[in-house]
Enzyme design. Structure first.
Site, short mmCIF file in Angstrom:
data_model
loop_
_atom_site.label_atom_id
_atom_site.label_comp_id
_atom_site.label_asym_id
_atom_site.label_seq_id
_atom_site.Cartn_x
_atom_site.Cartn_y
_atom_site.Cartn_z
N TYR A 142 17.98 148.19 36.59
CA TYR A 142 17.65 149.36 37.42
C TYR A 142 18.64 150.49 37.13
O TYR A 142 18.25 151.64 36.94
CB TYR A 142 17.70 148.95 38.88
CG TYR A 142 17.23 150.02 39.85
CD1 TYR A 142 15.87 150.19 40.11
CD2 TYR A 142 18.13 150.85 40.51
CE1 TYR A 142 15.43 151.16 41.00
CE2 TYR A 142 17.70 151.82 41.40
CZ TYR A 142 16.35 151.97 41.64
OH TYR A 142 15.92 152.94 42.52
N SER B 67 17.77 158.23 40.88
CA SER B 67 18.43 157.46 41.95
C SER B 67 19.90 157.85 41.99
O SER B 67 20.45 158.36 41.01
CB SER B 67 18.32 155.96 41.64
OG SER B 67 19.18 155.20 42.47
P1 NAP Z 1 8.29 151.22 47.12
O1 NAP Z 1 7.80 151.47 48.50
O2 NAP Z 1 8.50 149.83 46.64
O3 NAP Z 1 7.34 152.01 46.10
C1 NAP Z 1 7.34 151.79 44.71
C2 NAP Z 1 6.02 152.26 44.15
O4 NAP Z 1 5.97 151.99 42.73
C3 NAP Z 1 4.83 151.53 44.78
O5 NAP Z 1 3.75 152.39 44.88
C4 NAP Z 1 4.58 150.45 43.75
O6 NAP Z 1 3.28 149.90 43.80
C5 NAP Z 1 4.78 151.28 42.49
N1 NAP Z 1 4.84 150.41 41.32
C6 NAP Z 1 5.66 149.36 41.13
N2 NAP Z 1 5.37 148.77 39.96
C7 NAP Z 1 4.34 149.47 39.41
C8 NAP Z 1 3.58 149.36 38.22
N3 NAP Z 1 3.79 148.35 37.34
N4 NAP Z 1 2.61 150.25 37.97
C9 NAP Z 1 2.36 151.25 38.84
N5 NAP Z 1 3.03 151.40 40.01
C10 NAP Z 1 4.01 150.52 40.27
O7 NAP Z 1 9.69 151.91 46.91
P2 NAP Z 1 10.17 153.44 47.03
O8 NAP Z 1 11.52 153.38 47.61
O9 NAP Z 1 9.13 154.31 47.65
O10 NAP Z 1 10.34 153.79 45.48
C11 NAP Z 1 9.80 154.95 44.88
C12 NAP Z 1 10.75 155.44 43.80
O11 NAP Z 1 11.97 155.87 44.43
C13 NAP Z 1 11.15 154.37 42.78
O12 NAP Z 1 11.21 154.95 41.49
C14 NAP Z 1 12.55 153.97 43.23
O13 NAP Z 1 13.33 153.46 42.20
C15 NAP Z 1 13.05 155.32 43.73
N6 NAP Z 1 14.23 155.26 44.61
C16 NAP Z 1 14.15 154.70 45.85
C17 NAP Z 1 15.28 154.68 46.66
C18 NAP Z 1 15.25 154.11 48.04
O14 NAP Z 1 16.32 154.09 48.69
N7 NAP Z 1 14.13 153.65 48.55
C19 NAP Z 1 16.49 155.22 46.20
C20 NAP Z 1 16.53 155.76 44.93
C21 NAP Z 1 15.39 155.79 44.15
P3 NAP Z 1 3.04 148.55 44.71
O15 NAP Z 1 3.02 149.00 46.13
O16 NAP Z 1 1.73 148.05 44.19
O17 NAP Z 1 4.19 147.62 44.43
#
Ligand code: NAP
Length: 247
Positions: free
Chosen positions: A152, A139
């Site tokens: 986080y 991130s």
């Molecule tokens: P998201 O749509 O909330 O996706 C998160 C994913 O992680 C979902 O598939 C979720 O499953 C899964 N997850 C959460 N807890 C879990 C567990 N206990 N076991 C297995 N899977 C689990 O958010 P996203 O933005 O796509 O996030 C993906 C990655 O990108 C994360 O690591 C996040 O920190 C990183 N990131 C995102 C951003 C941003 O701006 N969006 C920026 C920097 C980094 P469920 O659908 O079942 O909850």
């Protein structure tokens, strides 16, 4: 040169592949020819259907990283050579009241599970004498402090460190280990920020491209890091939107 970005004949596992960035990464890898296992704590039926409808190969696996050791036995004999650790959660609460429960939940899924999933994957590749690639999703908060997200922030700094450590230890085994550090991508993870007009405006002002990133923006980067074109790229923690430079 043909084949520089091809993933034909490769077998990939993407965690958190049911939605958001993970879904786009699974589609991007499959689009380059990889057979992709879409892993999630819930089924990834939509992602699998999208990949198959586009002519790609996908299957599903239930993995819940609230047990950070959940993936320890899944790689032996399974033939994976690409791993994307994308699953992650965020808990927003002021530092003065941030609970141990929030800290532990976030650090377990975002950092401890990432290390032990990498360990299980790397152990299998090294035993087979096979090359491979790992992409961890870090991130912008791997570089900055942020606000209201202590667990986080710590976990994503940790992901950057784990990426560098494994890159160093495993380069000699032909395993590359890189991380993508997204800035602000429009997913469930950032819904609360986008719903707050003031925060949303402040954030947009800090993104050099002037728009929120999309999951597909990250999918392409992950496919590149898994491809033969990136075979000499390791230990990189890539901020993809340039927001880190703008501060
Ligand atoms: P998201 O749509 O909330 O996706 C998160 C994913 O992680 C979902 O598939 C979720 O499953 C899964 N997850 C959460 N807890 C879990 C567990 N206990 N076991 C297995 N899977 C689990 O958010 P996203 O933005 O796509 O996030 C993906 C990655 O990108 C994360 O690591 C996040 O920190 C990183 N990131 C995102 C951003 C941003 O701006 N969006 C920026 C920097 C980094 P469920 O659908 O079942 O909850």
């Amino acid at each position: 040169m043909s084949g520089l970005f091809s993933l034909k004949g490769r077998r990939a596992l993407v965690t958190g592949a049911n939605t958001g960035i993970g879904q786009a990464i699974a589609q991007a890898l499959a689009g380059q020819g990889a057979a992709v296992t879409c892993a999630g704590r819930r089924t990834c039926d939509e992602t699998i259907a999208l990949i198959r409808a586009a002519g790609g190969q996908a299957d599903g696996l239930l993995l819940d990283f609230s047990n950070p050791m959940a993936a320890k036995d899944i790689f032996a004999g399974a033939g994976y050579d690409l791993l994307v650790n994308n699953a992650g959660i965020i808990r927003r609460e002021d530092a003065v009241t941030h609970s141990e429960a929030n800290w532990d939940a976030v650090v377990d899924v975002n950092m401890k599970a990432v290390f032990f999933t990498c360990q299980a994957f790397g152990r299998e590749l090294i035993a087979r004498g096979a090359p491979g690639a790992i992409v961890n999703i870090a991130s912008l908060l791997s570089f900055q402090g942020g606000i209201r997200v202590p667990g986080y922030m710590a976990s994503k700094h940790g992901v950057a460190g784990i990426t560098k450590l494994l890159a160093t230890e495993w380069a000699g085994h032909g395993i590359t280990v890189n991380a993508i550090a997204p800035g602000y991508i429009a997913t469930n993870n950032t819904e609360a920020l986008r719903d707050d007009p003031d925060r949303s405006r402040q954030i947009l002002e800090r993104i050099p491209a002037g728009r929120w990133g999309t999951p597909e923006d990250i999918g392409g980067t992950a496919a590149y890091l898994c491809s033969p074109a990136a075979r000499y790229v390791t230990g990189a923690v890539l901020n993809v939107d340039g927001g880190w430079l703008a501060r």
